[in-house]
Design an enzyme around this catalytic site. Sequence first.
Site, PDB file in Angstrom:
ATOM      1  CE1 TYR A  66      -2.956  -3.099   0.414  1.00 29.36           C
ATOM      2  CE2 TYR A  66      -3.379  -2.480   2.694  1.00 29.36           C
ATOM      3  CZ  TYR A  66      -3.585  -3.330   1.622  1.00 29.36           C
ATOM      4  OH  TYR A  66      -4.440  -4.409   1.767  1.00 29.36           O
ATOM      5  CB  ILE A 250     -10.273  -4.752   7.204  1.00 29.53           C
ATOM      6  CG1 ILE A 250     -10.194  -5.638   5.956  1.00 29.53           C
ATOM      7  CG2 ILE A 250      -9.652  -5.449   8.386  1.00 29.53           C
ATOM      8  CD1 ILE A 250      -8.771  -5.865   5.460  1.00 29.53           C
ATOM      9  CE  LYS A 252      -9.718   3.971   1.048  1.00 32.50           C
ATOM     10  NZ  LYS A 252      -9.382   3.961  -0.390  1.00 32.50           N
ATOM     11  CB  SER A 253     -14.545   5.014   6.006  1.00 34.53           C
ATOM     12  OG  SER A 253     -15.097   6.320   5.838  1.00 34.53           O
ATOM     13  NE  ARG A 258     -19.447   8.537   3.918  1.00 33.74           N
ATOM     14  CZ  ARG A 258     -19.115   8.966   2.712  1.00 33.74           C
ATOM     15  NH1 ARG A 258     -17.994   8.529   2.147  1.00 33.74           N
ATOM     16  NH2 ARG A 258     -19.860   9.841   2.078  1.00 33.74           N
ATOM     17  CG  ASN A 262     -17.907   1.631   8.214  1.00 34.46           C
ATOM     18  OD1 ASN A 262     -19.072   1.658   7.798  1.00 34.46           O
ATOM     19  ND2 ASN A 262     -16.889   2.035   7.475  1.00 34.46           N
TER      20      ASN A 262
END
Length: 297
Positions: A66, A250, A252-253, A258, A262
Site C-alpha cells: 500500500y 476491515i 475502509k473509510s 463513516r 462502521n
Amino acid sequence: MENIAYSIQGVVSMATFHTPMVTLSDGNLIPQIGLGVLRIDDEGVTPVVESALEAGYRHIDGAAGYNNEAGVGRALRNAGFTQGEHRKNLWVTTKLRDSEQGYDSARKAFDRQLSLLQLDYVDMYMLHWPTPFDWRSGETWKAFTEFRAEGRVRTLGVCNFMPEHLDRLHEETGEYPAVNQIELHPTWQQREVVEYCKAHGIAVEAYSPMARGADLNAGNGTIERIAAAHGVTPAQVILRWHIENGTIIIPKSTHAERQKQNLDLFGFALAPEEHAAIDTLDGPTRAGHDPMTFTYA
C-alpha cells in the site's frame, strides 16, 4: 467456525464502541472489525488512522504494497499506540510485498517494515498473494515462523489463498495460517473457500466487504429496504451480515463519521429472512483481482 470462538469484550482506552473479539486457532484474539488503509497515500493515511483510533478502532490492517506504512507509523506514534498499554490493546496487521517473498528477502523486508511502523512487533504478518506462477510461500513461511519465535509477530496469515494454495502451503510447512484474508461481499461470497477455511480452523477476513461500494445497491434495492426497516445505512446492513457470519471485516473509510458508523453494528440484528435475502445476492463476478495472476511488485 471450527476451532474459532466468538465473544464480546470491552474495547479499552478511548474506544466508544464494543467490538467482538475472534479467537484464532493460535489462541490470539483479533478484533472482528478493523480499518483498511488500501489506496490512501502516505501523507493522507496519518489523519485517517488517527481518527479511527479516536473513534475506537483497535485493529489496523496495512501492507507494504500500500506504500503507506510510514504514514501509519506516524499515526500510531502521534496517538501513543507504539508502546505501553495502548500498544497491547491494538492489533496491527501488515503484509509482505510479493516481490520480497523468499527467506532472505522476507527477513530484510520485515525489519524495514517494523521500522516504518515504529513498532517492536506486529500482531499479524501475512503473505499478500499466493503468486502460483512464482511460488515461494514455503521458503517465505520459514522466515515467518522465525519472526513468530522471536516475538516480533504474534499471528501468521495469508491473503487471497485458494484451497489449492492452502493445501500446498500445508504440505510444505505442516501448518495452516490462522487467517485467510479474501475478497468477500454479498455479490462474491466465495462459499467453497469459506467452507474450506472453516474445516481447517482458518478464520476468514473480508476485504472489500462492500465491493468498494458497489454492493450498497445490490439486489434491486434489497440492501436499501433492509436498511430502511432498521433505521441504519446500507453499509451497516452489509457489515452486520458479515458480523453475523463470523467474518472478520476491515472496511475502509477516510471519513470520521463513516468510520464510527462502521463500528456501530450492534444496536440491531438482521431477521433470518433478511440475512437469507442477502445470501441470495451471491454472483459470478469479483470486484478485485484474480489471485492466480495478480501480485504487488
